[in-house]
Design a protein around this motif. Sequence first.
Motif, PDB file in Angstrom:
ATOM      1  N   ARG A  43       0.840  -1.204   0.000  1.00  0.00           N
ATOM      2  CA  ARG A  43       0.000   0.000   0.000  1.00  0.00           C
ATOM      3  C   ARG A  43       0.872   1.251   0.000  1.00  0.00           C
ATOM      4  O   ARG A  43       0.573   2.233  -0.672  1.00  0.00           O
ATOM      5  N   ASP A 130       2.194 -14.198   1.247  1.00  0.00           N
ATOM      6  CA  ASP A 130       3.306 -15.108   0.925  1.00  0.00           C
ATOM      7  C   ASP A 130       4.313 -15.185   2.072  1.00  0.00           C
ATOM      8  O   ASP A 130       5.480 -15.475   1.851  1.00  0.00           O
ATOM      9  N   ARG A 179     -10.409  -9.806  -5.794  1.00  0.00           N
ATOM     10  CA  ARG A 179      -9.120  -9.798  -5.092  1.00  0.00           C
ATOM     11  C   ARG A 179      -8.605 -11.222  -4.903  1.00  0.00           C
ATOM     12  O   ARG A 179      -7.417 -11.480  -5.034  1.00  0.00           O
ATOM     13  N   ARG A 186      -1.919 -14.685  -9.682  1.00  0.00           N
ATOM     14  CA  ARG A 186      -0.719 -14.053 -10.249  1.00  0.00           C
ATOM     15  C   ARG A 186       0.449 -15.044 -10.279  1.00  0.00           C
ATOM     16  O   ARG A 186       0.493 -15.975  -9.467  1.00  0.00           O
TER      17      ARG A 186
HETATM   18  O1   DC Z   1      -3.585  -7.327   3.069  1.00  0.00           O
HETATM   19  P1   DC Z   1      -3.792  -6.029   2.306  1.00  0.00           P
HETATM   20  O2   DC Z   1      -5.188  -5.893   1.760  1.00  0.00           O
HETATM   21  O3   DC Z   1      -3.407  -4.802   3.075  1.00  0.00           O
HETATM   22  O4   DC Z   1      -2.805  -6.117   1.053  1.00  0.00           O
HETATM   23  C1   DC Z   1      -2.702  -5.077   0.105  1.00  0.00           C
HETATM   24  C2   DC Z   1      -2.328  -5.674  -1.250  1.00  0.00           C
HETATM   25  O5   DC Z   1      -1.020  -6.234  -1.220  1.00  0.00           O
HETATM   26  C3   DC Z   1      -3.264  -6.791  -1.724  1.00  0.00           C
HETATM   27  O6   DC Z   1      -3.553  -6.558  -3.092  1.00  0.00           O
HETATM   28  C4   DC Z   1      -2.468  -8.073  -1.597  1.00  0.00           C
HETATM   29  C5   DC Z   1      -1.046  -7.598  -1.644  1.00  0.00           C
HETATM   30  N1   DC Z   1      -0.160  -8.354  -0.757  1.00  0.00           N
HETATM   31  C6   DC Z   1       0.723  -9.233  -1.342  1.00  0.00           C
HETATM   32  O7   DC Z   1       0.718  -9.391  -2.554  1.00  0.00           O
HETATM   33  N2   DC Z   1       1.609  -9.902  -0.556  1.00  0.00           N
HETATM   34  C7   DC Z   1       1.610  -9.739   0.766  1.00  0.00           C
HETATM   35  N3   DC Z   1       2.491 -10.413   1.511  1.00  0.00           N
HETATM   36  C8   DC Z   1       0.689  -8.857   1.385  1.00  0.00           C
HETATM   37  C9   DC Z   1      -0.204  -8.188   0.578  1.00  0.00           C
END
Ligand code: DC
Length: 224
Positions: A43, A130, A179, A186
């Motif tokens: 973010r 992850d 989402r 991905r």
């Molecule tokens: O958990 P969150 O909604 O605050 O995450 C924001 C974005 O980041 C969401 O699109 C997923 C991605 N994200 C990621 O790819 N890998 C992570 N370890 C944490 C979040």
Amino acid sequence: MSGASVVPVITVDGTSGSGKGTLAALIAKRLGWHLLDSGALYRIVAAVGLARGIDLQDASQLASAVASLDIKFHDAGVVVDGQELGLRIREEAVSSGASVVAALTEVREAVLDIQLAQRRPPGLVADGRDMGTVVFPDAPLKIYLDASLEARAERRYKQLIDKGLAANLLALLAGLQDRDQRDKGRTVSPLKPAPDAFIIDSTSLSIDAVLALTLERAHAIGLV
Ligand code: DC
């Protein structure tokens, strides 16, 4: 084995709205461990990119911006280069930008060092997608938290209504489904349980029950 690698880590991965952020914060508080909200890092990258007019697909510009950022988390939010961004990073434009930048390999590599540096004594609770599969694969306890799409949408709906905000259940369902597809589909670091993850389905469990299961597991393996 390096000093950092013996610091214990509990990873909490899972779908959006499964309650993993709340769970991770509760575990960290209970154990007195550090907390890493890895989603906040993606973010922050999106917020900084938007503020500086960087194209959110421009992986190398974003990655070099990350390398120079001074990020300080505190209880109520996060300060980036001296500026409070706690509320800004929760805005809709930043949320969708975060999922775009999170799909870029160079950005994930740049963010990796920041994540690894959070592994400090007495321990770390790391929340994300992850954490158990890629960032801390040697974590002794890996939680994968999930709940049905309907349960997650209903929880979000209730949170918004309780805050006096407008909410549309069908739109929330569709947003979560999108989402889920982006996070799981991905190519780089997709959301999936680690092979040795402890999978909890919170569809009909309270957050206290999920916390109790996690702490029982941590005791059972002699972690705490
Ligand atoms: O958990 P969150 O909604 O605050 O995450 C924001 C974005 O980041 C969401 O699109 C997923 C991605 N994200 C990621 O790819 N890998 C992570 N370890 C944490 C979040």
